[in-house]
Design a protein around this motif. Structure first.
Motif, PDB file in Angstrom:
ATOM      1  N   LEU A 151      25.872  31.027  23.957  1.00  0.00           N
ATOM      2  CA  LEU A 151      26.397  31.995  22.993  1.00  0.00           C
ATOM      3  C   LEU A 151      27.505  32.834  23.617  1.00  0.00           C
ATOM      4  O   LEU A 151      28.505  33.132  22.974  1.00  0.00           O
ATOM      5  N   TYR A 152      27.349  33.207  24.882  1.00  0.00           N
ATOM      6  CA  TYR A 152      28.434  33.923  25.567  1.00  0.00           C
ATOM      7  C   TYR A 152      29.693  33.053  25.620  1.00  0.00           C
ATOM      8  O   TYR A 152      30.797  33.528  25.365  1.00  0.00           O
ATOM      9  N   ARG A 153      29.533  31.763  25.948  1.00  0.00           N
ATOM     10  CA  ARG A 153      30.688  30.849  25.999  1.00  0.00           C
ATOM     11  C   ARG A 153      31.368  30.762  24.639  1.00  0.00           C
ATOM     12  O   ARG A 153      32.592  30.809  24.541  1.00  0.00           O
ATOM     13  N   GLU A 154      30.580  30.627  23.590  1.00  0.00           N
ATOM     14  CA  GLU A 154      31.131  30.522  22.231  1.00  0.00           C
ATOM     15  C   GLU A 154      31.856  31.808  21.842  1.00  0.00           C
ATOM     16  O   GLU A 154      32.949  31.783  21.287  1.00  0.00           O
ATOM     17  N   THR A 155      31.252  32.939  22.128  1.00  0.00           N
ATOM     18  CA  THR A 155      31.861  34.233  21.807  1.00  0.00           C
ATOM     19  C   THR A 155      33.150  34.422  22.589  1.00  0.00           C
ATOM     20  O   THR A 155      34.164  34.855  22.031  1.00  0.00           O
ATOM     21  N   ALA A 156      33.148  34.077  23.878  1.00  0.00           N
ATOM     22  CA  ALA A 156      34.348  34.209  24.711  1.00  0.00           C
ATOM     23  C   ALA A 156      35.475  33.322  24.202  1.00  0.00           C
ATOM     24  O   ALA A 156      36.639  33.753  24.134  1.00  0.00           O
ATOM     25  N   ALA A 157      35.160  32.097  23.822  1.00  0.00           N
ATOM     26  CA  ALA A 157      36.182  31.180  23.310  1.00  0.00           C
ATOM     27  C   ALA A 157      36.781  31.700  22.004  1.00  0.00           C
ATOM     28  O   ALA A 157      38.009  31.689  21.816  1.00  0.00           O
ATOM     29  N   ARG A 158      35.937  32.192  21.123  1.00  0.00           N
ATOM     30  CA  ARG A 158      36.440  32.720  19.844  1.00  0.00           C
ATOM     31  C   ARG A 158      37.231  34.009  20.042  1.00  0.00           C
ATOM     32  O   ARG A 158      38.230  34.235  19.367  1.00  0.00           O
ATOM     33  N   LEU A 159      36.801  34.849  20.984  1.00  0.00           N
ATOM     34  CA  LEU A 159      37.549  36.072  21.268  1.00  0.00           C
ATOM     35  C   LEU A 159      38.909  35.727  21.874  1.00  0.00           C
ATOM     36  O   LEU A 159      39.929  36.300  21.483  1.00  0.00           O
ATOM     37  N   ALA A 160      38.955  34.780  22.809  1.00  0.00           N
ATOM     38  CA  ALA A 160      40.224  34.364  23.414  1.00  0.00           C
ATOM     39  C   ALA A 160      41.173  33.822  22.350  1.00  0.00           C
ATOM     40  O   ALA A 160      42.373  34.111  22.369  1.00  0.00           O
ATOM     41  N   ASP A 161      40.649  33.043  21.396  1.00  0.00           N
ATOM     42  CA  ASP A 161      41.481  32.540  20.288  1.00  0.00           C
ATOM     43  C   ASP A 161      42.019  33.694  19.446  1.00  0.00           C
ATOM     44  O   ASP A 161      43.168  33.687  19.029  1.00  0.00           O
ATOM     45  N   ALA A 162      41.177  34.674  19.185  1.00  0.00           N
ATOM     46  CA  ALA A 162      41.589  35.816  18.360  1.00  0.00           C
ATOM     47  C   ALA A 162      42.626  36.680  19.090  1.00  0.00           C
ATOM     48  O   ALA A 162      43.545  37.207  18.463  1.00  0.00           O
ATOM     49  N   ILE A 163      42.487  36.808  20.398  1.00  0.00           N
ATOM     50  CA  ILE A 163      43.451  37.587  21.188  1.00  0.00           C
ATOM     51  C   ILE A 163      44.802  36.897  21.190  1.00  0.00           C
ATOM     52  O   ILE A 163      45.845  37.540  21.163  1.00  0.00           O
ATOM     53  N   ASP A 164      44.780  35.559  21.223  1.00  0.00           N
ATOM     54  CA  ASP A 164      45.985  34.735  21.256  1.00  0.00           C
ATOM     55  C   ASP A 164      46.813  35.136  22.468  1.00  0.00           C
ATOM     56  O   ASP A 164      46.295  35.129  23.566  1.00  0.00           O
ATOM     57  N   GLY A 165      48.052  35.548  22.320  1.00  0.00           N
ATOM     58  CA  GLY A 165      48.890  35.924  23.454  1.00  0.00           C
ATOM     59  C   GLY A 165      48.997  37.419  23.636  1.00  0.00           C
ATOM     60  O   GLY A 165      49.817  37.894  24.414  1.00  0.00           O
ATOM     61  N   GLY A 166      48.190  38.178  22.929  1.00  0.00           N
ATOM     62  CA  GLY A 166      48.322  39.623  22.913  1.00  0.00           C
ATOM     63  C   GLY A 166      47.816  40.331  24.153  1.00  0.00           C
ATOM     64  O   GLY A 166      47.130  39.752  24.997  1.00  0.00           O
ATOM     65  N   SER A 167      48.154  41.608  24.234  1.00  0.00           N
ATOM     66  CA  SER A 167      47.679  42.441  25.334  1.00  0.00           C
ATOM     67  C   SER A 167      46.660  43.480  24.843  1.00  0.00           C
ATOM     68  O   SER A 167      46.159  44.269  25.628  1.00  0.00           O
ATOM     69  N   TYR A 168      46.381  43.455  23.538  1.00  0.00           N
ATOM     70  CA  TYR A 168      45.389  44.353  22.953  1.00  0.00           C
ATOM     71  C   TYR A 168      44.785  43.647  21.745  1.00  0.00           C
ATOM     72  O   TYR A 168      45.480  42.960  20.994  1.00  0.00           O
TER      73      TYR A 168
ATOM     74  N   SER B 195      29.944  43.013  29.905  1.00  0.00           N
ATOM     75  CA  SER B 195      30.176  42.614  31.300  1.00  0.00           C
ATOM     76  C   SER B 195      29.850  41.142  31.499  1.00  0.00           C
ATOM     77  O   SER B 195      30.563  40.427  32.205  1.00  0.00           O
ATOM     78  N   GLU B 196      28.774  40.689  30.897  1.00  0.00           N
ATOM     79  CA  GLU B 196      28.398  39.280  30.989  1.00  0.00           C
ATOM     80  C   GLU B 196      29.415  38.403  30.262  1.00  0.00           C
ATOM     81  O   GLU B 196      29.799  37.342  30.741  1.00  0.00           O
ATOM     82  N   LEU B 197      29.903  38.856  29.110  1.00  0.00           N
ATOM     83  CA  LEU B 197      30.894  38.101  28.352  1.00  0.00           C
ATOM     84  C   LEU B 197      32.154  37.855  29.177  1.00  0.00           C
ATOM     85  O   LEU B 197      32.731  36.776  29.149  1.00  0.00           O
ATOM     86  N   LYS B 198      32.585  38.869  29.933  1.00  0.00           N
ATOM     87  CA  LYS B 198      33.812  38.757  30.722  1.00  0.00           C
ATOM     88  C   LYS B 198      33.757  37.604  31.721  1.00  0.00           C
ATOM     89  O   LYS B 198      34.788  37.026  32.049  1.00  0.00           O
ATOM     90  N   ALA B 199      32.585  37.232  32.166  1.00  0.00           N
ATOM     91  CA  ALA B 199      32.445  36.119  33.104  1.00  0.00           C
ATOM     92  C   ALA B 199      32.824  34.775  32.477  1.00  0.00           C
ATOM     93  O   ALA B 199      33.125  33.820  33.181  1.00  0.00           O
ATOM     94  N   TYR B 200      32.845  34.709  31.142  1.00  0.00           N
ATOM     95  CA  TYR B 200      33.139  33.465  30.441  1.00  0.00           C
ATOM     96  C   TYR B 200      34.567  33.372  29.919  1.00  0.00           C
ATOM     97  O   TYR B 200      34.941  32.392  29.313  1.00  0.00           O
ATOM     98  N   ILE B 201      35.359  34.384  30.146  1.00  0.00           N
ATOM     99  CA  ILE B 201      36.757  34.368  29.669  1.00  0.00           C
ATOM    100  C   ILE B 201      37.622  33.565  30.595  1.00  0.00           C
ATOM    101  O   ILE B 201      37.555  33.478  31.718  1.00  0.00           O
TER     102      ILE B 201
END
Length: 95
Positions: free
Chosen positions: A9-26, A89-95
């Motif tokens: 679930l952390y991996r899935e959340t990290a992948a979806r968050l990274a997609d949502a962030i796209d190339g942004g800085s915020y 903190s745990e999520l950040k390990a999967y980014i």
């Protein structure tokens, strides 16, 4: 009842968050998806730190850190919302 957030679930959340962030800085918004019979929602405002990497194939700016300004992670099952043990903190390990 409590819901234990798995590494999958952390991996899935990290992948979806990274997609949502796209190339942004915020990022400020929500990421919603179904996982293992639960409706999951990460609401967050996050500062994104990147580093520039230069290769013969081109330049890349991968995410190196996320600093949460504010976040909530909700898990909802058939009986309603379930408390979970999500940790940013745990999520950040999967980014």
């Amino acid at each position: 009842m409590s819901y234990s957030v798995s590494s999958a679930l952390y991996r899935e959340t990290a992948a979806r968050l990274a997609d949502a962030i796209d190339g942004g800085s915020y990022f400020s918004g929500s990421v919603r998806f179904d996982f293992d019979g639960m409706a999951c929602c990460l609401l967050a405002s996050v500062i994104v730190y990147r580093r520039r990497e230069i290769f013969p194939e081109g330049e890349f700016e991968p995410i190196v850190d996320l600093v949460p300004v504010w976040w909530e992670f909700h898990t909802v099952g058939e009986a309603g919302e379930v408390i979970n043990d999500f940790s940013f903190s745990e999520l950040k390990a999967y980014i």
